[in-house]
Design an enzyme around this catalytic site. Structure first.
Site, PDB file in Angstrom:
ATOM      1  N   ASP A  66       0.879  -1.166   0.000  1.00  0.00           N
ATOM      2  CA  ASP A  66       0.000   0.000   0.000  1.00  0.00           C
ATOM      3  C   ASP A  66       0.918   1.218   0.000  1.00  0.00           C
ATOM      4  O   ASP A  66       1.537   1.536   1.014  1.00  0.00           O
ATOM      5  CB  ASP A  66      -0.898  -0.003   1.243  1.00  0.00           C
ATOM      6  CG  ASP A  66      -1.835   1.196   1.299  1.00  0.00           C
ATOM      7  OD1 ASP A  66      -1.685   2.116   0.467  1.00  0.00           O
ATOM      8  OD2 ASP A  66      -2.707   1.232   2.182  1.00  0.00           O
ATOM      9  N   TYR A 174      -6.507  15.405  -8.410  1.00  0.00           N
ATOM     10  CA  TYR A 174      -5.730  14.664  -9.404  1.00  0.00           C
ATOM     11  C   TYR A 174      -4.715  15.574 -10.088  1.00  0.00           C
ATOM     12  O   TYR A 174      -3.536  15.225 -10.223  1.00  0.00           O
ATOM     13  CB  TYR A 174      -6.683  14.047 -10.429  1.00  0.00           C
ATOM     14  CG  TYR A 174      -6.013  13.132 -11.420  1.00  0.00           C
ATOM     15  CD1 TYR A 174      -5.578  11.864 -11.028  1.00  0.00           C
ATOM     16  CD2 TYR A 174      -5.818  13.516 -12.750  1.00  0.00           C
ATOM     17  CE1 TYR A 174      -4.966  11.008 -11.929  1.00  0.00           C
ATOM     18  CE2 TYR A 174      -5.205  12.666 -13.660  1.00  0.00           C
ATOM     19  CZ  TYR A 174      -4.781  11.422 -13.245  1.00  0.00           C
ATOM     20  OH  TYR A 174      -4.169  10.587 -14.138  1.00  0.00           O
ATOM     21  N   PHE A 207      -5.506   7.137 -21.854  1.00  0.00           N
ATOM     22  CA  PHE A 207      -4.978   5.799 -22.122  1.00  0.00           C
ATOM     23  C   PHE A 207      -5.963   4.761 -21.594  1.00  0.00           C
ATOM     24  O   PHE A 207      -6.724   5.031 -20.657  1.00  0.00           O
ATOM     25  CB  PHE A 207      -3.606   5.611 -21.462  1.00  0.00           C
ATOM     26  CG  PHE A 207      -2.457   5.963 -22.359  1.00  0.00           C
ATOM     27  CD1 PHE A 207      -1.621   4.987 -22.875  1.00  0.00           C
ATOM     28  CD2 PHE A 207      -2.224   7.278 -22.721  1.00  0.00           C
ATOM     29  CE1 PHE A 207      -0.575   5.303 -23.728  1.00  0.00           C
ATOM     30  CE2 PHE A 207      -1.179   7.622 -23.571  1.00  0.00           C
ATOM     31  CZ  PHE A 207      -0.343   6.630 -24.083  1.00  0.00           C
ATOM     32  N   THR A 209      -6.918   2.250 -19.415  1.00  0.00           N
ATOM     33  CA  THR A 209      -6.543   1.702 -18.115  1.00  0.00           C
ATOM     34  C   THR A 209      -7.810   1.402 -17.315  1.00  0.00           C
ATOM     35  O   THR A 209      -8.920   1.716 -17.755  1.00  0.00           O
ATOM     36  CB  THR A 209      -5.675   2.696 -17.323  1.00  0.00           C
ATOM     37  OG1 THR A 209      -6.467   3.875 -17.035  1.00  0.00           O
ATOM     38  CG2 THR A 209      -4.443   3.115 -18.128  1.00  0.00           C
TER      39      THR A 209
END
Length: 269
Positions: A66, A174, A207, A209
């Site tokens: 993690d 993000y 992309f 994913t």
């Protein structure tokens, strides 16, 4: 840097961009430490790669990690260094590909502010986790016997995003995390230059994913409409191909490379 005979650590290595890097570097003769939270997928991937080539025995190992927890990274790093000693394949590079996205506007429809927990969740994995993994592995890379004639010891390949430059509505956390990684690229290259360690960051756009797989058809079509060429999302293998070039080309250092097909994202779709 030559890939065969070197060990590469890939976080988020069980899926998407990370898994593509794992597969390519392994196929090219590298030893791979796969880091991920998903133990079942990690063990399955490691077993698959081990069985894919006779000469690959002992060149791949999975570590359950993690990256938002320092102790979890410490445990993995201890295991990686012990494994490297047993194989004799020195640490050559780190590709911290673990990442998450959790959309949220600064103010929601009820004019309530975004929760700090959601910001922390993204920053702890994308930014803190990346820097923590790097700082714990760097001392071991710095001890490598330098490769002549350039005295190179290793390379870091960070994973940013075009959201670092054209963050869309709802990408506060993000974009903050990916923008920070773009910003530290030159700092890391400068800090580690005397140790013969390079740092390059890739900033991919859309992309294919697990993260983008959760998009609805409307959002996906909206994204594809603003793509220049090609008119599609990138394949993880295309990302891995650039990672290979960065590893092998010693003149790539201290820079952020956009991998976006010429796309510039609008504020909203």
């Amino acid at each position: 840097m030559h890939i065969p005979g070197r060990t590469f650590v890939v976080s988020g290595g069980c899926s998407g961009l990370g898994q593509a890097c794992v597969r390519l570097l392994h196929n090219l003769g590298g030893s791979i430490a796969i880091l991920d939270l998903d133990a079942s997928k990690g063990e399955q991937l490691a077993q698959e790669l081990e069985q894919s080539q006779r000469e690959s025995q002992g060149r791949v190992k999975f570590f359950e990690v993690d990256v938002s927890e320092t102790e979890s990274i410490q445990h993995a790093v201890r295991g990686i260094t012990e494994w490297v000693k047993s194989t004799g394949h020195e640490l050559g590079g780190v590709i911290p590909a673990a990442g998450v996205g959790l959309p949220g506007k600064v103010l929601d429809r009820s004019d309530e502010p975004i929760s700090l927990d959601s910001i922390d969740y993204v920053l702890n994995i994308n930014l803190r986790g990346t820097l923590d993994l790097i700082r714990q592995l760097i001392p071991h890379i710095a001890k490598n016997k330098p490769l002549s004639p350039d005295l190179e010891r290793g390379v870091l390949v960070l994973v940013s995003s075009t959201a670092a430059f054209e963050g869309q509505i709802g990408q506060l956390a993000y974009s903050a995390s990916k923008g920070a990684l773009a910003s530290v690229t030159l700092v890391l290259a400068r800090d580690l230059a005397s140790h013969g360690i390079r740092c390059v960051t890739i900033a991919p756009s859309l992309f294919e994913t697990n993260m983008t797989a959760m998009m609805g058809d409307k959002v996906r079509k909206g994204l594809e409409s603003v793509l220049e060429f090609p008119k599609r999302g990138g394949n993880p293998e295309e990302f891995a191909s650039l990672v290979r070039e960065i590893i092998e080309n010693k003149m790539l250092n201290g820079t952020v490379i956009r991998l976006d097909g010429g796309t510039r994202m609008p504020s909203r779709l």
